[in-house]
Scaffold this active site. Structure first.
Site, PDB file in Angstrom:
ATOM      1  N   ASN A 115      12.217  -0.199 101.582  1.00 15.51           N
ATOM      2  CA  ASN A 115      11.423  -0.382 100.522  1.00 15.51           C
ATOM      3  C   ASN A 115      11.329  -1.877 100.440  1.00 15.51           C
ATOM      4  OD1 ASN A 115       9.704  -0.437  98.423  1.00 15.51           O
ATOM      5  ND2 ASN A 115      10.981   0.385  96.858  1.00 15.51           N
ATOM      6  N   TRP A 116      10.178  -2.346 100.912  1.00 17.10           N
ATOM      7  CA  TRP A 116       9.925  -3.940 100.844  1.00 17.10           C
ATOM      8  C   TRP A 116       9.548  -4.502  99.629  1.00 17.10           C
ATOM      9  CZ3 TRP A 116       7.416  -5.158 106.358  1.00 17.10           C
ATOM     10  CH2 TRP A 116       8.541  -4.887 107.405  1.00 17.10           C
ATOM     11  N   LYS A 117       9.059  -3.551  98.833  1.00 18.36           N
ATOM     12  CA  LYS A 117       8.678  -3.807  97.082  1.00 18.36           C
ATOM     13  C   LYS A 117       7.579  -4.910  97.321  1.00 18.36           C
ATOM     14  CE  LYS A 117      12.986  -2.473  95.385  1.00 18.36           C
ATOM     15  NZ  LYS A 117      13.900  -2.517  94.247  1.00 18.36           N
ATOM     16  N   GLU A 137      10.701   1.697  89.360  1.00 21.56           N
ATOM     17  CA  GLU A 137      10.099   0.421  88.903  1.00 21.56           C
ATOM     18  C   GLU A 137       8.695   0.788  88.368  1.00 21.56           C
ATOM     19  OE1 GLU A 137      11.088  -1.922  92.260  1.00 21.56           O
ATOM     20  OE2 GLU A 137      13.169  -1.911  91.638  1.00 21.56           O
ATOM     21  N   GLU A 194      17.832   7.957  93.442  1.00 21.14           N
ATOM     22  CA  GLU A 194      18.227   6.524  93.025  1.00 21.14           C
ATOM     23  C   GLU A 194      18.690   6.304  91.638  1.00 21.14           C
ATOM     24  OE1 GLU A 194      16.220   4.082  95.961  1.00 21.14           O
ATOM     25  OE2 GLU A 194      14.704   4.359  94.346  1.00 21.14           O
ATOM     26  N   GLY A 244      19.272  -2.570  93.167  1.00 24.03           N
ATOM     27  CA  GLY A 244      19.056  -4.006  93.052  1.00 24.03           C
ATOM     28  C   GLY A 244      20.254  -4.714  92.333  1.00 24.03           C
ATOM     29  N   SER A 299      21.657  -0.188  96.096  1.00 24.52           N
ATOM     30  CA  SER A 299      22.642  -0.881  96.816  1.00 24.52           C
ATOM     31  C   SER A 299      23.344  -0.628  97.792  1.00 24.52           C
ATOM     32  CB  SER A 299      23.576  -1.498  95.479  1.00 24.52           C
ATOM     33  OG  SER A 299      22.847  -2.045  94.396  1.00 24.52           O
ATOM     34  N   GLY A 354      16.359  -1.075  99.516  1.00 26.57           N
ATOM     35  CA  GLY A 354      15.488  -2.150  98.951  1.00 26.57           C
ATOM     36  C   GLY A 354      16.072  -3.541  99.517  1.00 26.57           C
ATOM     37  N   GLY A 355      16.835  -4.317  99.009  1.00 33.50           N
ATOM     38  CA  GLY A 355      17.243  -5.502  99.336  1.00 33.50           C
ATOM     39  C   GLY A 355      17.466  -5.660 100.683  1.00 33.50           C
TER      40      GLY A 355
HETATM   41  C1  PEP Z   1      15.048   0.555  95.994  1.00 38.16           C
HETATM   42  O1  PEP Z   1      14.556  -0.116  95.252  1.00 38.16           O
HETATM   43  O2  PEP Z   1      14.575   1.692  96.112  1.00 38.16           O
HETATM   44  C2  PEP Z   1      16.489   0.287  96.294  1.00 38.16           C
HETATM   45  C3  PEP Z   1      17.311   1.410  96.609  1.00 38.16           C
HETATM   46  O3  PEP Z   1      16.845  -1.028  96.263  1.00 38.16           O
HETATM   47  P1  PEP Z   1      18.068  -1.668  96.423  1.00 38.16           P
HETATM   48  O4  PEP Z   1      18.558  -1.351  97.918  1.00 38.16           O
HETATM   49  O5  PEP Z   1      17.908  -3.112  96.535  1.00 38.16           O
HETATM   50  O6  PEP Z   1      19.203  -1.307  95.383  1.00 38.16           O
END
Ligand code: PEP
Length: 256
Positions: free
Chosen positions: A9-11, A99, A169, A175, A214, A235-236
């Site tokens: 997920n590149w957000k 989010e 999640e 994040g 994370s 995400g990140g």
């Molecule tokens: C996400 O936003 O779906 C996510 C899991 O982010 P991160 O991996 O950065 O915690």
């Protein structure tokens, strides 16, 4: 046997050059990794570039998106329809990300409607569920997840989950670098699966449940070791081709 899915997920990140180079680097690093589906959800502005790049590379990377509207067309300023996503080759559509629930007041009911529309349009919903830190501390995790699932089951029946991907999640892990322990994540995944099994054992057995929050190259394998964790929503770490590919590699190793 459930085929694992790792989705990035590149957000709200990237630009034309980054999207092109990230896909190119990722595709190169995925060579030789088998038995795992890999998807990315760039910002919707860049779906066109991403689709072209994936086609040019003849890549197996699946294109996704981060949100969708429930309407197919009409006077809905600023929204993106399922048909538009389809037009650009996006198939795996994230809905109900925390989010969006937090910053755009998306309710369980509106997420349920999005799921129904995506399925009608032949797209694959990736529905995010999960609890806040306070709910976690109060021991309400499974109750919250069950409520989020029931918004769909009560309106559309458990069959609505056929072909859907669930991403568990915990909001406090997104994040933050504060990931759920693999044992806790396994326990919740098993609870989610058994909640669905109360209505359909067949769907429960085949539904993909990703962990998200994370996930990094350093901890990925510890999740994929768990029997009810079928992949990850990342995400990140998905913004770095080497990190993301090593998460995919961990899934290939632990799940095959
Ligand atoms: C996400 O936003 O779906 C996510 C899991 O982010 P991160 O991996 O950065 O915690």
């Amino acid at each position: 046997m459930r085929r694992p899915l790792i989705m990035g997920n590149w957000k709200l990140n990237g630009n034309k050059a980054v999207v092109t180079s990230l896909l190119k680097d990722l595709d190169a690093q995925l060579v030789g990794i088998e038995g795992v589906d890999v998807a990315v959800a760039p910002p919707v502005m860049y779906l066109d570039i991403a689709e072209k790049q994936i086609n040019e590379l003849q890549s197996k990377i699946i294109l996704g998106a981060q949100n969708v509207d429930i309407n197919l067309s009409g006077a809905f300023t600023g929204d993106i329809s399922p048909e538009m996503l389809k037009d650009f080759g996006a198939t795996h559509i994230i809905i109900g990300h925390s989010e969006r629930r937090e910053y755009h007041q998306e309710s369980d009911d509106s997420v349920a409607k999005k799921l129904a529309v995506l399925k009608e349009q032949g797209l694959t919903p990736v529905i995010c569920i999960g609890e806040s830190e306070a709910q976690n501390e109060a021991g309400e995790t499974l109750t919250v997840c069950a409520r989020q699932l029931d918004a769909i089951i009560n309106a559309q029946g458990v069959e609505a989950f056929d072909g859907v991907i669930i991403a568990y999640e915990p909001i406090w892990a997104i994040g933050t670098g504060k990931a759920a322990t693999p044992d806790d994540a396994q326990r919740i995944h098993a609870g989610i699966r058994s909640h669905i099994a109360q209505k359909s054992d067949t769907i429960a057995k085949k539904i993909i449940i990703q962990y998200g929050g994370s996930v990094k190259p350093e901890n990925a394998a510890t999740y994929f070791m768990q029997p009810d964790i079928d992949g990850a929503l990342v995400g990140g770490a998905s913004l770095n081709a080497t990190d993301f590919a090593s998460i995919v590699q961990a899934a290939a190793k632990m799940k095959n």
